[in-house]
Design an enzyme around this catalytic site. Structure first.
Site, PDB file in Angstrom:
ATOM      1  CG  ASP A   1       7.705  -5.878   0.583  1.00  0.00           C
ATOM      2  OD1 ASP A   1       8.844  -6.733   1.050  1.00  0.00           O
ATOM      3  OD2 ASP A   1       7.123  -5.585   1.107  1.00  0.00           O
TER       4      ASP A   1
ATOM      5  CB  CYS B   1       6.479 -10.429   5.572  1.00  0.00           C
ATOM      6  SG  CYS B   1       5.230 -10.294   4.357  1.00  0.00           S
TER       7      CYS B   1
ATOM      8  CE  LYS C   1       9.229  -3.650   3.069  1.00  0.00           C
ATOM      9  NZ  LYS C   1       7.102  -3.698   3.735  1.00  0.00           N
TER      10      LYS C   1
ATOM     11  N   PRO D   1       1.369  -1.394  -0.118  1.00  0.00           N
ATOM     12  CG  PRO D   1       0.293  -1.209   2.095  1.00  0.00           C
ATOM     13  CD  PRO D   1       0.717  -1.730   1.192  1.00  0.00           C
TER      14      PRO D   1
ATOM     15  NE  ARG E   1      -2.203  -5.374  -2.800  1.00  0.00           N
ATOM     16  CZ  ARG E   1      -1.457  -4.886  -1.674  1.00  0.00           C
ATOM     17  NH1 ARG E   1      -2.508  -5.816  -0.435  1.00  0.00           N
ATOM     18  NH2 ARG E   1      -0.551  -4.944  -1.625  1.00  0.00           N
TER      19      ARG E   1
END
Length: 418
Positions: free
Chosen positions: A174, A227, A112, A109, A134
């Site tokens: 990411d 993550c 970063k 979102p 998004r």
């Protein structure tokens, strides 16, 4: 927590003597956190404005229990981004200078991305998100944080990079992952977990990395992060990447767990492409003829420069430096939306009022109580006439227009608070 047995078996073998400490951490409440927005203020200034925020080093803060950012004036003003602490780590690994070109390939979102764009104020950030909804959230967050030099796209990585080529000094991947680091805060991540899902994520991550490396200039940096805790998504992908692309070298690798850090957990590996680094080459600026927009910017703003792009629907964009052409890109925004031409008059945009540096000449500073009224969509009394930025504590909230003693509220309805 009720975690899948196959997951627990793997983690027990992975962590060894630390396994019990991990389980104990998973039974503790999550630690909600935020990051000061470098485009708005320093971490010290944020701490002074919100003494309840607990600084933890760098730009990070722990939030007080029960604190509601959605009703906070400083959050609306983009003074900080709500972002758990370990998620702040990957972007911090880059070595960035102000004129660099950066790509955040899986950006929504926007935590970063907003971290990165503050580090390249004279360069450009390309922020991409494949899912359109998004991508709209990403755009809204970058606007709230005051980004002026971001290009937001909604494309598959391979299509984007086939058009841009290797023009970026730094690329962040990411990657979409199995989300094991989100188990403590997102029960749906636990429900979706399976060994098959982990394997599918690892395969997808390799496909994304295969394209991402094509965007990196010689001497450039690539940071890969997830993550998740699975070796398949992390160390095994790192080893595969170095084997598949031997012109990259590993610079740094970090792993965070909830029992070893204040965050939820993160993995990141930083690579550098071999070759001598060279300065980014930006394309010659080309500006459309937009006399109404030009006249407004000259009369009403300061500190804004760059070529104007006038879109067919009347919107005017102030373009950032561009390392490649925008032709063929599925764009949500390129640079700063300064306003639009409506019935032969220029109407400034909310994004212009929120832009870092407060470029609008005319500003009205309001109290915290009036700031909350403004954020609810109410009008305010004023002695100003014309368009102005509404500010509180030196930070922007949005756009107003003064006439006959009344400040009309031009805050977009979707951004108003209850």
């Amino acid at each position: 927590m009720n975690l899948p047995q196959a997951y627990l078996n793997r983690m027990k073998g992975q962590l060894g003597a630390d396994f019990d400490a991990y389980l104990a951490a998973m039974d503790e409440p999550e630690k909600r956190a935020a990051r000061a927005n470098g485009l708005r203020l320093t971490p010290e200034a944020l701490g002074a404005l919100r003494p309840g925020f607990v600084p933890v080093g760098g730009e990070g803060f722990l939030l007080p229990e029960g604190f509601a950012p959605g009703k906070d004036i400083l959050h609306a003003a983009g003074a900080y981004y709500v972002q758990e602490l370990s998620a702040q780590m990957p972007a911090s690994l880059f070595e960035l200078t102000p004129r660099m070109a950066v790509l955040d390939l899986c950006a929504a979102p926007g935590g970063k991305s907003s971290q990165l764009v503050a580090k390249v104020p004279e360069g450009v950030l390309f922020a991409n998100e494949i899912v359109p909804n998004r991508a709209n959230v990403l755009l809204s967050n970058l606007e709230r944080m005051g980004a002026k030099n971001a290009v937001v796209t909604a494309m598959e990585p391979e299509k984007l990079i086939s058009l841009t080529g290797p023009v970026f000094d730094a690329v962040l991947v990411d990657a979409p992952c199995a989300g094991e680091g989100m188990f403590r805060k997102e029960p749906e991540a636990v429900a979706a977990w399976s060994e098959e899902h982990v394997a599918a994520c690892a395969k997808r991550q390799r496909a994304i990395l295969t394209w991402a490396q094509r965007a990196v200039k010689p001497g450039g940096q690539l940071v890969y992060s997830t993550c998740s805790f699975s070796p398949a998504e992390n160390e095994e992908n790192r080893a595969w990447f170095l084997s598949a692309f031997p012109d990259f070298e590993l610079v740094e690798e970090r792993r965070l767990y909830p029992h070893t850090s204040l965050g939820e957990g993160q993995y990141a590996a930083k690579f550098r492409r071999q070759g001598a680094a060279v300065d980014t080459v930006y394309l010659p600026a080309r500006s459309d003829k937009a006399p109404l927009a030009e006249a407004f910017l000259q009369a009403e703003t300061e500190g804004l420069s760059g070529p104007l792009r006038l879109l067919p629907d009347g919107r005017a964009l102030l373009l950032p430096p561009l390392p490649c052409a925008l032709d063929g890109l599925r764009l949500l925004r390129a640079g700063l939306l300064v306003g639009e031409i409506v019935k032969n008059r220029f109407v400034p945009a909310h994004a212009l009022a929120m832009a870092a540096g407060l470029p609008l000449h005319r500003r009205t500073s309001v109290s915290e109580s009036d700031a909350l009224r403004f954020l609810r969509g109410e009008t305010l009394p004023t002695d100003l006439s014309g368009w102005c930025a509404v500010t509180c504590m030196g930070l922007p909230l949005g756009l107003g227009k003064g006439a006959e003693g009344v400040l009309k509220n031009h805050l977009p309805k979707g951004l108003r608070i209850n």
